[in-house]
Each structure stands twice: as structure tokens, then as C-alpha cells.
Design an enzyme around this catalytic site. Structure first.
Site, mmCIF file in Angstrom:
data_model
loop_
_atom_site.group_PDB
_atom_site.id
_atom_site.type_symbol
_atom_site.label_atom_id
_atom_site.label_comp_id
_atom_site.label_asym_id
_atom_site.label_seq_id
_atom_site.Cartn_x
_atom_site.Cartn_y
_atom_site.Cartn_z
ATOM 1 N N LYS A 15 36.863 -10.147 -23.163
ATOM 2 C CA LYS A 15 35.460 -10.411 -23.506
ATOM 3 C C LYS A 15 34.915 -9.421 -24.527
ATOM 4 C CE LYS A 15 33.928 -8.757 -18.985
ATOM 5 N NZ LYS A 15 33.767 -7.332 -19.295
ATOM 6 N N ARG A 90 26.979 -6.489 -13.361
ATOM 7 C CA ARG A 90 28.325 -6.415 -12.802
ATOM 8 C C ARG A 90 28.299 -6.487 -11.282
ATOM 9 N NH1 ARG A 90 31.362 -3.221 -17.100
ATOM 10 N NH2 ARG A 90 33.430 -2.868 -16.246
ATOM 11 N N ARG A 133 46.447 -1.382 -23.932
ATOM 12 C CA ARG A 133 45.284 -1.441 -24.831
ATOM 13 C C ARG A 133 45.043 -0.082 -25.497
ATOM 14 N NH1 ARG A 133 39.631 -3.690 -22.613
ATOM 15 N NH2 ARG A 133 39.714 -1.928 -21.190
ATOM 16 N N ARG A 166 41.881 4.545 -23.500
ATOM 17 C CA ARG A 166 40.810 4.921 -22.581
ATOM 18 C C ARG A 166 41.411 5.563 -21.339
ATOM 19 N NH1 ARG A 166 36.918 -0.160 -21.955
ATOM 20 N NH2 ARG A 166 36.948 0.642 -19.842
ATOM 21 N N ARG A 177 39.800 -0.707 -10.770
ATOM 22 C CA ARG A 177 38.764 -1.478 -11.470
ATOM 23 C C ARG A 177 38.835 -2.955 -11.089
ATOM 24 N NH1 ARG A 177 40.124 -0.010 -17.207
ATOM 25 N NH2 ARG A 177 38.395 -1.296 -17.862
HETATM 26 P P1 AMP Z 1 34.058 -1.300 -19.395
HETATM 27 O O1 AMP Z 1 34.148 -0.629 -20.721
HETATM 28 O O2 AMP Z 1 33.110 -2.460 -19.398
HETATM 29 O O3 AMP Z 1 35.391 -1.666 -18.800
HETATM 30 O O4 AMP Z 1 33.393 -0.218 -18.385
HETATM 31 C C1 AMP Z 1 34.054 0.988 -18.119
HETATM 32 C C2 AMP Z 1 33.443 1.645 -16.889
HETATM 33 O O5 AMP Z 1 32.054 1.933 -17.153
HETATM 34 C C3 AMP Z 1 33.442 0.793 -15.629
HETATM 35 O O6 AMP Z 1 34.669 0.867 -14.924
HETATM 36 C C4 AMP Z 1 32.289 1.439 -14.858
HETATM 37 O O7 AMP Z 1 32.681 2.667 -14.274
HETATM 38 C C5 AMP Z 1 31.292 1.765 -15.980
HETATM 39 N N1 AMP Z 1 30.367 0.641 -16.196
HETATM 40 C C6 AMP Z 1 30.275 -0.169 -17.286
HETATM 41 N N2 AMP Z 1 29.321 -1.095 -17.132
HETATM 42 C C7 AMP Z 1 28.782 -0.866 -15.901
HETATM 43 C C8 AMP Z 1 27.784 -1.502 -15.128
HETATM 44 N N3 AMP Z 1 27.115 -2.574 -15.568
HETATM 45 N N4 AMP Z 1 27.499 -0.973 -13.911
HETATM 46 C C9 AMP Z 1 28.127 0.102 -13.431
HETATM 47 N N5 AMP Z 1 29.108 0.727 -14.084
HETATM 48 C C10 AMP Z 1 29.449 0.252 -15.305
#
Ligand code: AMP
Length: 222
Positions: A15, A90, A133, A166, A177
Site C-alpha cells: 500500500k 489501524r 524490503r 527499516r 507486526r
Molecule cells: P508502517 O510504516 O506503517 O509499517 O508503521 C511502522 C510502525 O509505526 C508500526 O509498526 C507502528 O509501531 C507505528 N505506527 C504507524 N502508524 C501507526 C498508527 N496508526 N497507530 C499506531 N502506531 C503506528
């Protein structure tokens, strides 16, 4: 006219790539909570300090923290006519919070305007996608070292900057996750289905095919 989108799907479902393309196509801001939080960590802000511990463990950052980040961002002028939210909401708690924020902001975008797009893909293929990635720290372009490798190994095609992995893309954190996704985010599908605002895309296809499906779906609703 619906111009506010949220994207749902497990980590690594693609996404990030697709929402960036869509944001460019529709000329809407792309708001990605993960990137906003990582930016705060890099800049050493108070929000970043709180967020880091949760991100490193693959857990969701507390509601008040993400809510502040999102609300501040949605108040910016470029969001007045729409936006693409990537990675928020989320959890059911966050979906309710988003409704509340939209009520409070009382702008052109109402909660009923939010269209949710679900990237449907079996989780088995995803752990491998995540651990392979890499991204460019300068332009944010995403690579997969097995399926869409850069021309020069380890360096961005466009910036020639060394690619990074990352910290939470390791196998162990990736699994955590997924667990968080299943428990917290998956129930949102029902939330938006009940509202009649959910579209599903088959994300287990090439980037080009997912993009074609996405554009078709979006064109049918905007
Ligand atoms: P992402 O880059 O979307 O995979 O997000 C990486 C990490 O950021 C996630 O595993 C969460 O720890 C934190 N995170 C991102 N978006 C949110 C959200 N909406 N609510 C809580 N934690 C978030």
C-alpha cells in the site's frame, strides 16, 4: 465527491507504493503515519521519543500520540479538499478517533466521505517481502532486493544514495507486526463494510496490475 481515502492491509502488502502513486495521480497529500513517526524519531522530538520504543517492538504507538500527529497534519491547508491516509486508522479505537477528529475539524471532508480500500493478500508471502524490503533515505523509493532490485546493488537508482533497511523489517519484528495487524487492524474491515465504504483490491499481483485495479476502483467512486 469522495477524495479522502484510507488504506487497510497487512504490513508489506504494497500500500505504501500504491498510495504514493495515487497521491501523485489525484494530486492529494499522502499522509503516512509510519513515516511521520519515523521523522519525529529522527528529529528527536518528544513524540519521536515516545514512539520509538513501540515501533522497535512492532507494537502500535499509543492513541494520543498518533492522534496528535494526524490531527496536526489534517489541519494543514493542503488537506482541505482531500487526502490519502496510509497506516491510519489501524484499530477500531483509531477509526472512532478519526471520526471524532473530522467532526471537530468540521471541514469539507466528513466522516461519511472516507473511503476505505483494502489490499487483500495472503500473509504467507509477506514476511519474505518485508525482510527483503529496502528504501532510499533521500527520496523514499522502495525496492525489494529479490524482485525489484536497484540497478547498482544497495544504491538508489535515482539518488545514488545507499539504501537502508527499516529496523522493524527484521523477521522477528515483522512477525510481531503481523500479530498486531490481525488483532488490531483486521477488525476495521467489518467497521467500514458496515458503513458501506469498503472496496477490496487483490494485492497479490504485480505492482502494475494492482495499480490498474486501484485506478479502476478509485475512478468508480470519485
Ligand atoms: P508502517 O510504516 O506503517 O509499517 O508503521 C511502522 C510502525 O509505526 C508500526 O509498526 C507502528 O509501531 C507505528 N505506527 C504507524 N502508524 C501507526 C498508527 N496508526 N497507530 C499506531 N502506531 C503506528
Amino acid at each position: 465527491m469522495t477524495k479522502a481515502f484510507i488504506f487497510l492491509g497487512p504490513p508489506g502488502c504494497g500500500k505504501g507504493t500504491q498510495t504514493e502513486l495515487l497521491a501523485r495521480e489525484l494530486k492529494l497529500p499522502h499522509i503516512d503515519t509510519g513515516s511521520l513517526l519515523r521523522k519525529n524519531i529522527k528529529e528527536g522530538t518528544e513524540i519521536g521519543l515516545v514512539a520509538k520504543g513501540f515501533i522497535d517492538k512492532g507494537q502500535l504507538v499509543p492513541l494520543n500520540v498518533v492522534s496528535t500527529v494526524i490531527k496536526n497534519r489534517l489541519m494543514e491547508a493542503d488537506c482541505a479538499n482531500g487526502y490519502i491516509l496510509d497506516g491510519f486508522p489501524r484499530s477500531l479505537e483509531q477509526a472512532t478517533e478519526l471520526d471524532k477528529i473530522l467532526d471537530e475539524l468540521n471541514g469539507k471532508i466528513k466522516k461519511e466521505d472516507i473511503m476505505a480500500v483494502y489490499f487483500d493478500i495472503p500473509t504467507e508471502v509477506l514476511v519474505e517481502r518485508l525482510v527483503n524490503r529496502r528504501s532510499c533515505p533521500k527520496c523514499g523509493k522502495i525496492y525489494n532486493i529479490k524482485t525489484s532490485a536497484p540497478k547498482k546493488a544497495g544504491f538508489c537508482d535515482d539518488c545514488d544514495v545507499e539504501l537502508i533497511q527499516r529496523k522493524d523489517d527484521t523477521e522477528e519484528t515483522a512477525k510481531l507486526r503481523f500479530e498486531t495487524y490481525e488483532k488490531e487492524t483486521h477488525p476495521l474491515l467489518e467497521f467500514y463494510t458496515k458503513r458501506g465504504n469498503l472496496q477490496t483490491i487483490n494485492a497479490n499481483q504485480s505492482i502494475d496490475k494492482v495499480w490498474a485495479d486501484l485506478i479502476k476502483t478509485v475512478s468508480s467512486i470519485v
